[in-house]
Design a protein around this motif. Structure first.
Motif, PDB file in Angstrom:
ATOM      1  N   ARG A  50      14.309  41.982 -30.821  1.00  0.00           N
ATOM      2  CA  ARG A  50      15.305  41.163 -31.519  1.00  0.00           C
ATOM      3  C   ARG A  50      15.132  39.695 -31.177  1.00  0.00           C
ATOM      4  N   GLU A  51      15.682  38.838 -31.987  1.00  0.00           N
ATOM      5  CA  GLU A  51      15.598  37.397 -31.761  1.00  0.00           C
ATOM      6  C   GLU A  51      16.398  37.017 -30.520  1.00  0.00           C
ATOM      7  N   MET A  52      15.797  36.137 -29.712  1.00  0.00           N
ATOM      8  CA  MET A  52      16.496  35.608 -28.546  1.00  0.00           C
ATOM      9  C   MET A  52      17.209  34.326 -28.919  1.00  0.00           C
ATOM     10  N   GLU A  53      18.442  34.187 -28.440  1.00  0.00           N
ATOM     11  CA  GLU A  53      19.247  33.034 -28.803  1.00  0.00           C
ATOM     12  C   GLU A  53      19.304  31.977 -27.703  1.00  0.00           C
ATOM     13  N   LYS A  54      18.802  32.326 -26.494  1.00  0.00           N
ATOM     14  CA  LYS A  54      18.892  31.394 -25.367  1.00  0.00           C
ATOM     15  C   LYS A  54      17.529  31.272 -24.704  1.00  0.00           C
ATOM     16  N   ASP A  55      17.368  30.248 -23.890  1.00  0.00           N
ATOM     17  CA  ASP A  55      16.060  29.877 -23.355  1.00  0.00           C
ATOM     18  C   ASP A  55      15.881  30.192 -21.874  1.00  0.00           C
ATOM     19  N   VAL A  56      16.607  31.193 -21.384  1.00  0.00           N
ATOM     20  CA  VAL A  56      16.534  31.549 -19.975  1.00  0.00           C
ATOM     21  C   VAL A  56      16.403  33.067 -19.854  1.00  0.00           C
ATOM     22  N   VAL A  57      15.503  33.519 -18.967  1.00  0.00           N
ATOM     23  CA  VAL A  57      15.324  34.949 -18.717  1.00  0.00           C
ATOM     24  C   VAL A  57      15.430  35.206 -17.216  1.00  0.00           C
ATOM     25  N   LEU A  58      16.160  36.251 -16.855  1.00  0.00           N
ATOM     26  CA  LEU A  58      16.225  36.712 -15.472  1.00  0.00           C
ATOM     27  C   LEU A  58      15.364  37.960 -15.350  1.00  0.00           C
ATOM     28  N   VAL A  59      14.445  37.966 -14.389  1.00  0.00           N
ATOM     29  CA  VAL A  59      13.572  39.107 -14.134  1.00  0.00           C
ATOM     30  C   VAL A  59      13.974  39.735 -12.802  1.00  0.00           C
ATOM     31  N   ILE A  60      14.120  41.057 -12.806  1.00  0.00           N
ATOM     32  CA  ILE A  60      14.497  41.806 -11.601  1.00  0.00           C
ATOM     33  C   ILE A  60      13.339  42.709 -11.195  1.00  0.00           C
ATOM     34  N   ALA A  61      13.025  42.735  -9.912  1.00  0.00           N
ATOM     35  CA  ALA A  61      12.010  43.651  -9.387  1.00  0.00           C
ATOM     36  C   ALA A  61      12.479  44.177  -8.041  1.00  0.00           C
ATOM     37  N   ARG A  62      12.364  45.491  -7.856  1.00  0.00           N
ATOM     38  CA  ARG A  62      12.803  46.110  -6.604  1.00  0.00           C
ATOM     39  C   ARG A  62      11.649  46.897  -6.005  1.00  0.00           C
ATOM     40  N   GLY A  63      11.574  46.885  -4.684  1.00  0.00           N
ATOM     41  CA  GLY A  63      10.508  47.580  -4.001  1.00  0.00           C
ATOM     42  C   GLY A  63      11.025  48.715  -3.142  1.00  0.00           C
ATOM     43  N   HIS A  64      10.267  49.787  -3.083  1.00  0.00           N
ATOM     44  CA  HIS A  64      10.617  50.937  -2.252  1.00  0.00           C
ATOM     45  C   HIS A  64      10.776  50.479  -0.799  1.00  0.00           C
ATOM     46  N   GLY A  65      11.876  50.869  -0.188  1.00  0.00           N
ATOM     47  CA  GLY A  65      12.164  50.425   1.163  1.00  0.00           C
ATOM     48  C   GLY A  65      13.305  49.445   1.240  1.00  0.00           C
ATOM     49  N   GLY A  66      13.840  49.021   0.058  1.00  0.00           N
ATOM     50  CA  GLY A  66      15.015  48.156   0.066  1.00  0.00           C
ATOM     51  C   GLY A  66      14.796  46.731  -0.380  1.00  0.00           C
ATOM     52  N   PHE A  67      13.629  46.407  -0.960  1.00  0.00           N
ATOM     53  CA  PHE A  67      13.355  45.036  -1.392  1.00  0.00           C
ATOM     54  C   PHE A  67      14.012  44.740  -2.740  1.00  0.00           C
ATOM     55  N   ASN A  68      14.662  43.581  -2.831  1.00  0.00           N
ATOM     56  CA  ASN A  68      15.257  43.111  -4.090  1.00  0.00           C
ATOM     57  C   ASN A  68      14.793  41.685  -4.333  1.00  0.00           C
ATOM     58  N   SER A  69      14.143  41.438  -5.459  1.00  0.00           N
ATOM     59  CA  SER A  69      13.721  40.084  -5.803  1.00  0.00           C
ATOM     60  C   SER A  69      14.124  39.783  -7.242  1.00  0.00           C
ATOM     61  N   CYS A  70      14.583  38.569  -7.465  1.00  0.00           N
ATOM     62  CA  CYS A  70      14.988  38.141  -8.803  1.00  0.00           C
ATOM     63  C   CYS A  70      14.419  36.755  -9.072  1.00  0.00           C
ATOM     64  N   MET A  71      14.004  36.535 -10.312  1.00  0.00           N
ATOM     65  CA  MET A  71      13.411  35.252 -10.686  1.00  0.00           C
ATOM     66  C   MET A  71      13.944  34.806 -12.037  1.00  0.00           C
ATOM     67  N   VAL A  72      14.237  33.522 -12.148  1.00  0.00           N
ATOM     68  CA  VAL A  72      14.689  32.923 -13.398  1.00  0.00           C
ATOM     69  C   VAL A  72      13.563  32.071 -13.961  1.00  0.00           C
TER      70      VAL A  72
END
Length: 412
Positions: free
Chosen positions: A381-403
């Motif tokens: 679908r068409e995106m209406e805004k110019d920002v994306v949040l990316v989520i990635a999690r790693g086995h063992g309890g890692f949480n990383s997020c990037m904008v």
């Protein structure tokens, strides 16, 4: 003011395709690339499905003298790095070697090479083991070989945080740039489809046992039953904005605007009982990017397809953004879970979504869990805004997020 890190080149080697345009075409078309493992007979394993890269001929990408020193994991990193450099029109040899750095992520290392040499040791004796065994299996092999091949002498490192590693690598690139090295090759790949590597993954209890690809890796689905492992990933050319403009970079895909990582600090294998640390990472990344939740046009979720983990992630997204307040996708459902290569590929996908103003769909989603309360993208679908949040999690309890943000010259 801190330097701005922008992406000027993207190299993709993934089940969705080799090169950004093939990857993007396949992603938007919703092509399911998860299928029974073909590299060896996996019929006796509990998990038999995986995302595999078609048409990857190592001779097309890596010199024969280097092929014998490495394995498929490093071959894919070298290929993706070269594709990224070509896309950015950047030749490290044309600059002072200290101006270019290599920072990659790794999950399982050169396991294919390691297994082959251990088999040779036990079947033929120590004289049958290659001298390259000492380096080819090592987590830093891809980063080291890439740096050597291109003659770079900027800070080189490897990040090991399982599925979160790709995002951690890209943040490390931004940090290297802020410390004075203007150009960084960052991202990661994975090649976990050898017998030994597959056995290790199955032991975590999170891989799918389905024999049917359509019923295998299904993030956020009521029938979610684990992930299908996959090979490949992405490498990106990350540059200081001013340096990129001065050298006449032909395109700037976007800005790495925010990042935050946390750790569940709960158990080395079992999921945490709540999503508090993931929420902290999401809010921290938004704050770092100076972005409010309502400014985000898309979330690319981790999408583990493990019910407990999907529930946690859905709760976190709902807490930060509200019920059905932001489009959510997880295109990796089409291609499998790439471990260290997954986060980097998700950022590449986010940048292409910003470039074309199109949000891709959640892969292989047939019946979303209704009480998750999220606006899942079912068709592009068409995106209406110019920002994306990316989520990635790693086995063992890692949480990383990037904008990541759409780039506009002079925006700062």
């Amino acid at each position: 003011m801190a330097k701005t890190a922008v992406v000027t080149g993207i190299g993709v080697v993934a089940p969705s395709g080799i090169g950004i345009e093939e990857h993007w075409r396949s992603t938007l078309a919703g092509e399911l690339r998860v299928r029974p493992i073909e590299s060896f007979d996996a019929s006796g394993y509990d998990t038999v499905l995986a995302g595999q890269v078609d048409g990857f001929n190592v001779e097309d990408h890596v010199d024969a003298r280097l092929v014998v020193q490495t394995d498929r994991w490093t071959w894919m990193s070298l290929a993706a790095a070269q594709l990224a450099l070509d896309d950015a029109k950047y030749d490290p040899a044309a600059y002072d070697p200290y101006q270019t750095s290599v920072v990659l992520s790794a999950g399982s290392g050169g396991n294919e090479f390691g297994q082959r040499e251990i088999q040779a040791l036990w079947s033929k004796g120590r004289t049958a083991v290659s001298a390259y065994q000492s380096i080819a299996w090592f987590y830093a092999a891809s980063a080291g070989q890439t740096s050597i091949l291109h003659g770079t002498k900027g800070p080189a490192s490897v990040l090991v945080s399982e599925g979160a590693g790709g995002l951690d690598s890209l943040h490390a690139a931004r940090r290297v740039i802020r410390r004075g090295t203007p150009t960084v090759l960052a991202g990661g790949t994975e090649a976990p489809l050898s017998p030994y590597a597959l056995a290790c993954q199955i032991a975590n209890g999170r891989t799918t046992h389905s024999r049917d690809p359509r019923e295998g890796y299904q993030p956020f689905d009521v029938h979610a039953n684990g992930y299908a492992p996959a090979e490949g990933g992405a490498v990106l050319v990350v540059e200081d904005e001013q340096t990129a403009l001065e050298r006449g970079a032909q395109q700037i895909y976007g800005e790495i605007a925010g990042y935050r990582a946390t750790h569940d600090a709960f158990h080395h294998e079992n999921p945490a009982p709540d999503s508090r640390q993931l929420i902290r990472a999401m809010r921290g990344a938004l704050a770092d990017a100076q972005v409010r939740p309502e400014q985000v046009g898309l979330v690319i979720a981790d999408g583990a397809a493990v019910p407990a983990l999907d529930t946690q992630e859905a709760e976190a997204i709902r807490t930060v953004f509200g019920i059905c307040a932001v489009p959510v996708c997880a295109p990796q459902g089409f291609i499998g879970r790439l471990c260290s290569g997954g986060g980097a590929l998700s950022v590449a996908t986010a940048l292409l979504a910003l470039r074309d103003g199109v949000a891709p769909a959640v892969g292989n989603l047939t019946q979303p869990v209704p009480w998750y309360g999220l606006d899942f993208v079912r068709q592009p679908r068409e995106m209406e805004k110019d920002v994306v949040l990316v989520i990635a999690r790693g086995h063992g309890g890692f949480n990383s997020c990037m904008v990541v943000k759409r780039y506009r010259e002079g925006q700062r």
